[in-house]
Design a protein around this motif. Structure first.
Motif, PDB file in Angstrom:
ATOM      1  N   LEU A   4     -15.575  -5.992  -4.292  1.00 33.81           N
ATOM      2  CA  LEU A   4     -14.252  -5.959  -3.678  1.00 33.81           C
ATOM      3  C   LEU A   4     -13.977  -7.386  -3.217  1.00 33.81           C
ATOM      4  CD1 LEU A   4     -14.497  -2.761  -1.435  1.00 33.81           C
ATOM      5  CD2 LEU A   4     -13.574  -2.931  -3.740  1.00 33.81           C
ATOM      6  N   VAL A   5     -12.970  -8.019  -3.774  1.00 26.15           N
ATOM      7  CA  VAL A   5     -12.701  -9.423  -3.490  1.00 26.15           C
ATOM      8  C   VAL A   5     -11.347  -9.556  -2.816  1.00 26.15           C
ATOM      9  CG1 VAL A   5     -12.464 -11.733  -4.438  1.00 26.15           C
ATOM     10  CG2 VAL A   5     -14.101 -10.131  -5.460  1.00 26.15           C
ATOM     11  N   GLU A   6     -11.373  -9.978  -1.550  1.00 22.84           N
ATOM     12  CA  GLU A   6     -10.138 -10.169  -0.786  1.00 22.84           C
ATOM     13  C   GLU A   6      -9.590 -11.576  -0.994  1.00 22.84           C
ATOM     14  OE1 GLU A   6     -12.847  -7.746   2.165  1.00 22.84           O
ATOM     15  OE2 GLU A   6     -13.095  -9.438   0.793  1.00 22.84           O
ATOM     16  N   SER A   7      -8.299 -11.701  -0.860  1.00 23.69           N
ATOM     17  CA  SER A   7      -7.639 -13.004  -0.903  1.00 23.69           C
ATOM     18  C   SER A   7      -6.344 -12.916  -0.097  1.00 23.69           C
ATOM     19  CB  SER A   7      -7.338 -13.426  -2.345  1.00 23.69           C
ATOM     20  OG  SER A   7      -6.477 -12.497  -2.963  1.00 23.69           O
ATOM     21  N   ARG A  19       0.366 -11.759   2.997  1.00 25.53           N
ATOM     22  CA  ARG A  19       0.010 -10.606   2.182  1.00 25.53           C
ATOM     23  C   ARG A  19      -1.435 -10.754   1.722  1.00 25.53           C
ATOM     24  NH1 ARG A  19       2.251  -7.973  -3.464  1.00 25.53           N
ATOM     25  NH2 ARG A  19       1.141  -9.738  -4.397  1.00 25.53           N
ATOM     26  N   LEU A  20      -2.236  -9.793   2.091  1.00 22.43           N
ATOM     27  CA  LEU A  20      -3.628  -9.754   1.644  1.00 22.43           C
ATOM     28  C   LEU A  20      -3.732  -8.917   0.377  1.00 22.43           C
ATOM     29  CD1 LEU A  20      -5.512  -9.140   5.019  1.00 22.43           C
ATOM     30  CD2 LEU A  20      -4.749 -11.303   4.008  1.00 22.43           C
ATOM     31  N   SER A  21      -4.659  -9.318  -0.484  1.00 25.88           N
ATOM     32  CA  SER A  21      -4.953  -8.558  -1.692  1.00 25.88           C
ATOM     33  C   SER A  21      -6.454  -8.296  -1.760  1.00 25.88           C
ATOM     34  CB  SER A  21      -4.527  -9.329  -2.943  1.00 25.88           C
ATOM     35  OG  SER A  21      -3.142  -9.587  -2.944  1.00 25.88           O
ATOM     36  N   CYS A  22      -6.803  -7.188  -2.372  1.00 24.64           N
ATOM     37  CA  CYS A  22      -8.208  -6.853  -2.595  1.00 24.64           C
ATOM     38  C   CYS A  22      -8.319  -6.290  -4.000  1.00 24.64           C
ATOM     39  CB  CYS A  22      -8.689  -5.839  -1.574  1.00 24.64           C
ATOM     40  SG  CYS A  22     -10.315  -5.137  -1.925  1.00 24.64           S
ATOM     41  N   THR A  23      -9.039  -6.986  -4.859  1.00 19.85           N
ATOM     42  CA  THR A  23      -9.216  -6.538  -6.232  1.00 19.85           C
ATOM     43  C   THR A  23     -10.619  -5.975  -6.400  1.00 19.85           C
ATOM     44  OG1 THR A  23      -7.641  -8.178  -7.041  1.00 19.85           O
ATOM     45  CG2 THR A  23      -9.144  -7.208  -8.650  1.00 19.85           C
ATOM     46  N   ALA A  24     -10.675  -4.769  -6.947  1.00 23.87           N
ATOM     47  CA  ALA A  24     -11.945  -4.060  -7.103  1.00 23.87           C
ATOM     48  C   ALA A  24     -12.419  -4.096  -8.543  1.00 23.87           C
ATOM     49  CB  ALA A  24     -11.783  -2.620  -6.645  1.00 23.87           C
ATOM     50  N   SER A  25     -13.719  -4.133  -8.701  1.00 23.56           N
ATOM     51  CA  SER A  25     -14.335  -4.009 -10.019  1.00 23.56           C
ATOM     52  C   SER A  25     -15.621  -3.207  -9.872  1.00 23.56           C
ATOM     53  CB  SER A  25     -14.619  -5.383 -10.630  1.00 23.56           C
ATOM     54  OG  SER A  25     -15.479  -6.132  -9.811  1.00 23.56           O
ATOM     55  N   GLY A  26     -15.995  -2.533 -10.960  1.00 20.61           N
ATOM     56  CA  GLY A  26     -17.230  -1.767 -10.941  1.00 20.61           C
ATOM     57  C   GLY A  26     -17.098  -0.374 -10.366  1.00 20.61           C
ATOM     58  N   VAL A  63      -0.460  -1.849  14.646  1.00 18.53           N
ATOM     59  CA  VAL A  63       0.175  -2.516  13.502  1.00 18.53           C
ATOM     60  C   VAL A  63       1.305  -1.700  12.887  1.00 18.53           C
ATOM     61  CG1 VAL A  63      -2.021  -3.659  12.996  1.00 18.53           C
ATOM     62  CG2 VAL A  63      -1.365  -1.628  11.679  1.00 18.53           C
ATOM     63  N   LYS A  64       1.527  -0.501  13.398  1.00 23.52           N
ATOM     64  CA  LYS A  64       2.609   0.325  12.860  1.00 23.52           C
ATOM     65  C   LYS A  64       3.928  -0.418  12.938  1.00 23.52           C
ATOM     66  CE  LYS A  64       0.859   4.986  13.655  1.00 23.52           C
ATOM     67  NZ  LYS A  64       0.940   6.211  14.494  1.00 23.52           N
ATOM     68  N   ASP A  65       4.734  -0.279  11.919  1.00 22.40           N
ATOM     69  CA  ASP A  65       6.053  -0.902  11.805  1.00 22.40           C
ATOM     70  C   ASP A  65       5.998  -2.398  11.557  1.00 22.40           C
ATOM     71  OD1 ASP A  65       7.111   1.227  14.498  1.00 22.40           O
ATOM     72  OD2 ASP A  65       7.289   1.591  12.348  1.00 22.40           O
ATOM     73  N   ARG A  66       4.784  -2.965  11.475  1.00 22.12           N
ATOM     74  CA  ARG A  66       4.650  -4.384  11.158  1.00 22.12           C
ATOM     75  C   ARG A  66       3.879  -4.615   9.863  1.00 22.12           C
ATOM     76  NH1 ARG A  66       1.768  -7.728  14.253  1.00 22.12           N
ATOM     77  NH2 ARG A  66       0.368  -6.125  15.071  1.00 22.12           N
ATOM     78  N   PHE A  67       2.926  -3.733   9.573  1.00 19.37           N
ATOM     79  CA  PHE A  67       2.088  -3.877   8.385  1.00 19.37           C
ATOM     80  C   PHE A  67       2.417  -2.746   7.408  1.00 19.37           C
ATOM     81  CE2 PHE A  67      -1.837  -6.111  10.471  1.00 19.37           C
ATOM     82  CZ  PHE A  67      -0.991  -7.079  10.991  1.00 19.37           C
ATOM     83  N   ALA A  68       2.223  -3.029   6.124  1.00 16.37           N
ATOM     84  CA  ALA A  68       2.409  -2.009   5.092  1.00 16.37           C
ATOM     85  C   ALA A  68       1.282  -2.102   4.078  1.00 16.37           C
ATOM     86  CB  ALA A  68       3.751  -2.186   4.409  1.00 16.37           C
ATOM     87  N   ILE A  69       0.605  -0.988   3.870  1.00 16.10           N
ATOM     88  CA  ILE A  69      -0.482  -0.932   2.895  1.00 16.10           C
ATOM     89  C   ILE A  69       0.036  -0.301   1.616  1.00 16.10           C
ATOM     90  CG2 ILE A  69      -1.317   1.325   3.707  1.00 16.10           C
ATOM     91  CD1 ILE A  69      -4.185   0.295   3.180  1.00 16.10           C
ATOM     92  N   SER A  70      -0.448  -0.807   0.494  1.00 14.45           N
ATOM     93  CA  SER A  70      -0.069  -0.237  -0.798  1.00 14.45           C
ATOM     94  C   SER A  70      -1.200  -0.471  -1.787  1.00 14.45           C
ATOM     95  CB  SER A  70       1.235  -0.847  -1.314  1.00 14.45           C
ATOM     96  OG  SER A  70       1.100  -2.251  -1.500  1.00 14.45           O
ATOM     97  N   ARG A  71      -1.150   0.277  -2.881  1.00 15.25           N
ATOM     98  CA  ARG A  71      -2.177   0.136  -3.909  1.00 15.25           C
ATOM     99  C   ARG A  71      -1.526   0.162  -5.281  1.00 15.25           C
ATOM    100  NH1 ARG A  71      -6.220   4.940  -3.076  1.00 15.25           N
ATOM    101  NH2 ARG A  71      -7.143   4.069  -4.984  1.00 15.25           N
ATOM    102  N   ASP A  72      -2.140  -0.584  -6.207  1.00 13.25           N
ATOM    103  CA  ASP A  72      -1.717  -0.578  -7.602  1.00 13.25           C
ATOM    104  C   ASP A  72      -2.942  -0.197  -8.421  1.00 13.25           C
ATOM    105  OD1 ASP A  72      -0.998  -1.118 -10.240  1.00 13.25           O
ATOM    106  OD2 ASP A  72       0.208  -2.854  -9.685  1.00 13.25           O
ATOM    107  N   ASN A  73      -3.029   1.069  -8.773  1.00 17.06           N
ATOM    108  CA  ASN A  73      -4.215   1.555  -9.470  1.00 17.06           C
ATOM    109  C   ASN A  73      -4.363   0.924 -10.860  1.00 17.06           C
ATOM    110  OD1 ASN A  73      -5.003   3.195  -7.338  1.00 17.06           O
ATOM    111  ND2 ASN A  73      -3.861   4.964  -8.122  1.00 17.06           N
ATOM    112  N   ALA A  74      -3.260   0.561 -11.475  1.00 17.13           N
ATOM    113  CA  ALA A  74      -3.327  -0.074 -12.793  1.00 17.13           C
ATOM    114  C   ALA A  74      -3.988  -1.447 -12.725  1.00 17.13           C
ATOM    115  CB  ALA A  74      -1.933  -0.193 -13.387  1.00 17.13           C
ATOM    116  N   LYS A  75      -3.874  -2.091 -11.560  1.00 10.41           N
ATOM    117  CA  LYS A  75      -4.457  -3.422 -11.374  1.00 10.41           C
ATOM    118  C   LYS A  75      -5.727  -3.382 -10.522  1.00 10.41           C
ATOM    119  CE  LYS A  75      -0.080  -5.912 -11.766  1.00 10.41           C
ATOM    120  NZ  LYS A  75       0.877  -6.849 -11.096  1.00 10.41           N
ATOM    121  N   ASN A  76      -6.153  -2.174 -10.147  1.00 15.31           N
ATOM    122  CA  ASN A  76      -7.339  -2.036  -9.277  1.00 15.31           C
ATOM    123  C   ASN A  76      -7.214  -2.885  -8.023  1.00 15.31           C
ATOM    124  OD1 ASN A  76      -8.428  -0.341 -11.171  1.00 15.31           O
ATOM    125  ND2 ASN A  76     -10.030  -1.740 -11.852  1.00 15.31           N
TER     126      ASN A  76
END
Length: 114
Positions: A4-7, A19-26, A63-76
């Protein structure tokens, strides 16, 4: 090998955004509940936000109303859009994925100061 690699961390002034991203592999990313945790110096690691396989989200009250979490399963990839940042948001932010096992990223530093 699971990774799991954050950036996207860095320094920002109060009121700013990151905006933080986390890309998963394996792993089968779409099978996992995923989330963001953070740990400030001298404090315990705490949940920031998480999102289930079906897309249900949970946020810490701070963090409610300030942060938003989302996921893109196609991009892991998991995202955390952070807005109206405050100095108390300063911490190392960790990506987490849970299914049969619990996986963590190495963390990315977020610093909010003027």
């Amino acid at each position: 090998q699971v990774q799991l690699v954050e950036s996207g961390g860095g320094w920002v002034q109060p009121g700013g955004s990151l905006r933080l991203s986390c890309t998963a592999s394996g792993i089968l990313f779409n099978m996992h509940a995923v989330g963001w945790y953070r740990q400030a110096p001298g404090k315990e690691r705490e949940l920031v936000a998480r999102i289930t396989r079906s897309g249900t989200t949970t946020y810490a009250d701070s963090v409610k109303d300030r942060f938003a979490i989302s996921r893109d399963n196609a991009k892991n990839t998991l995202y955390l859009q952070m807005s109206s940042l405050k100095p108390e948001d300063t911490a190392v932010y960790y990506c987490n994925a849970v299914f049969t096992y619990n996986y963590w990223g190495q963390g990315t530093q977020v610093t909010v100061s003027s």
